[in-house]
Design an enzyme around this catalytic site. Sequence first.
Site, PDB file in Angstrom:
ATOM      1  N   PHE A   1     -12.455  -4.142 122.034  1.00 49.92           N
ATOM      2  CA  PHE A   1     -12.785  -2.800 122.516  1.00 49.92           C
ATOM      3  C   PHE A   1     -11.614  -2.081 123.164  1.00 49.92           C
ATOM      4  O   PHE A   1     -11.607  -0.854 123.283  1.00 49.92           O
ATOM      5  CB  PHE A   1     -13.956  -2.862 123.499  1.00 49.92           C
ATOM      6  CG  PHE A   1     -13.604  -3.278 124.898  1.00 49.92           C
ATOM      7  CD1 PHE A   1     -13.346  -2.328 125.871  1.00 49.92           C
ATOM      8  CD2 PHE A   1     -13.559  -4.616 125.246  1.00 49.92           C
ATOM      9  CE1 PHE A   1     -13.036  -2.698 127.175  1.00 49.92           C
ATOM     10  CE2 PHE A   1     -13.255  -4.992 126.541  1.00 49.92           C
ATOM     11  CZ  PHE A   1     -12.993  -4.035 127.500  1.00 49.92           C
ATOM     12  N   LYS A   2     -10.598  -2.802 123.583  1.00 55.86           N
ATOM     13  CA  LYS A   2      -9.491  -2.182 124.313  1.00 55.86           C
ATOM     14  C   LYS A   2      -8.494  -1.466 123.408  1.00 55.86           C
ATOM     15  O   LYS A   2      -7.558  -0.843 123.889  1.00 55.86           O
ATOM     16  CB  LYS A   2      -8.792  -3.236 125.171  1.00 55.86           C
ATOM     17  CG  LYS A   2      -9.743  -3.817 126.215  1.00 55.86           C
ATOM     18  CD  LYS A   2      -9.130  -4.913 127.052  1.00 55.86           C
ATOM     19  CE  LYS A   2     -10.155  -5.458 128.032  1.00 55.86           C
ATOM     20  NZ  LYS A   2      -9.624  -6.520 128.900  1.00 55.86           N
ATOM     21  N   ASP A   3      -8.713  -1.542 122.093  1.00 53.00           N
ATOM     22  CA  ASP A   3      -7.787  -0.890 121.160  1.00 53.00           C
ATOM     23  C   ASP A   3      -7.686   0.612 121.397  1.00 53.00           C
ATOM     24  O   ASP A   3      -6.604   1.181 121.331  1.00 53.00           O
ATOM     25  CB  ASP A   3      -8.224  -1.155 119.711  1.00 53.00           C
ATOM     26  CG  ASP A   3      -7.867  -2.560 119.249  1.00 53.00           C
ATOM     27  OD1 ASP A   3      -6.811  -3.068 119.645  1.00 53.00           O
ATOM     28  OD2 ASP A   3      -8.655  -3.153 118.488  1.00 53.00           O
TER      29      ASP A   3
ATOM     30  N   THR B   1      -6.864  -7.587 126.581  1.00 52.76           N
ATOM     31  CA  THR B   1      -6.004  -6.472 126.988  1.00 52.76           C
ATOM     32  C   THR B   1      -4.599  -6.630 126.420  1.00 52.76           C
ATOM     33  O   THR B   1      -4.018  -5.681 125.899  1.00 52.76           O
ATOM     34  CB  THR B   1      -5.931  -6.363 128.523  1.00 52.76           C
ATOM     35  OG1 THR B   1      -7.219  -6.075 129.038  1.00 52.76           O
ATOM     36  CG2 THR B   1      -4.985  -5.251 128.946  1.00 52.76           C
TER      37      THR B   1
END
Length: 433
Positions: A106-108, A140
């Site tokens: 999700f951190k992309d 991350t």
Amino acid sequence: MQYYSTNKQAPLASLHKAVVKGLAEDRGLYMPEQIKTLPQDFFDHIQDMSFQDLSYVVADAFFGEDVEAEALRNIVYDTLSFETPVVQVKDNIYALELFHGPTLAFKDVGARFMARLLQYFIRQEGNEQVNVLVATSGDTGSAVANGFLGVDGIHVYVLYPKGKVSKIQESQFTTLGQNITAIEVDGVFDDCQALVKNAFMDEELNRHMKLTSANSINVARFLPQAFYYFNAYAQMKKMGRADNMVMCVPSGNFGNITAALFGHRMGLPIKRFIAANNANDIFYQYLQTGEYHPQPSKQTLANAMDVGDPSNFARIYDLYGGSHATVTSLIDGATYSDEQIRETMLACYQQTGYILDPHGTCGYRALQEGLMEGECGVFCETAHPAKFKETVDDITHADVTIPERLAAFMRGKKESVPMTKTFQDFKDYLLKE
């Protein structure tokens, strides 16, 4: 727009300064002076908008005063080159799949958005090199490393705890080279995060090199994650399931759920939120008692959530004026042991065929146990299960297929710099760079 520090002892900062500096002079986290409410017309028609179009509206509310419209549009559209679908898992429980980006986590979005925004500001001030320090408990580091890979004028140092991230996660930031340096710290995530924060506060080091962070302490990293929640609402509305919608977010450093709460403050009609923890249950205990007591982090199956002192708690506390009653009226908590993660992952697979990763498992179970009559729940499936293949296969016997983009990382050669958790050692290393 001006940004203030959660510690209230630093001068106001422009977005430019908040992004380039990362952390305020008083060690506080930057907060925007105002959070704009989006017009009702936007929510009336959100289900007919593309992910890119609705995200630009949200980005403009955050950053439009400080970034030229065309540049901001280009940043948003370049960042969102993939979808985040909502998938029904069981009855009234849906998964928001946030793992369709370059590193399958999700951190992309936040990492890529920040890379482009930071580059925009660097070019404005004459191409002086900026050095990005990022501590990671798992995803991350890979997202930031790949989001910033090859970006001119930026060098990234990824600090990660030795032996405490999965091999696939590790391969995503130790095999890249170019402007990415991996630093393998003999400690836990909190030690890595402490090294980063101490570096920002060290005057000698900051005279030597320009430093910023790409952790969720940086406003440009965590705010774009709000896009996910507007898109989730749009998809649920299109399915006719948006009424009484509950959003459950597996939480470690609490940047992702903080972005969701900012979206709520902007008018996003989500009924309430659930923060799902693993055994690192500091926030859960705060909800129960009203007292916040950081603890040494514990190693768990859901390693990206192994955080004993979540930085973004300061933002949540500030957002609601320190009112425990207000926080608990909007946010519920849940905490799960490794054994509970195992049994839930297996049960979900056997009952539905859906393969959860360890972090999403916490979110799924929290909805199973926490949804009330008439509510519909969406949990964040934050990473592809293949990133934890050994764990997931051992529990479910599903033999998760490794996507080619992950397999390519694993074929690379690991290169990392060994480091103690002593700040002086880390400082000495950077001073030689």
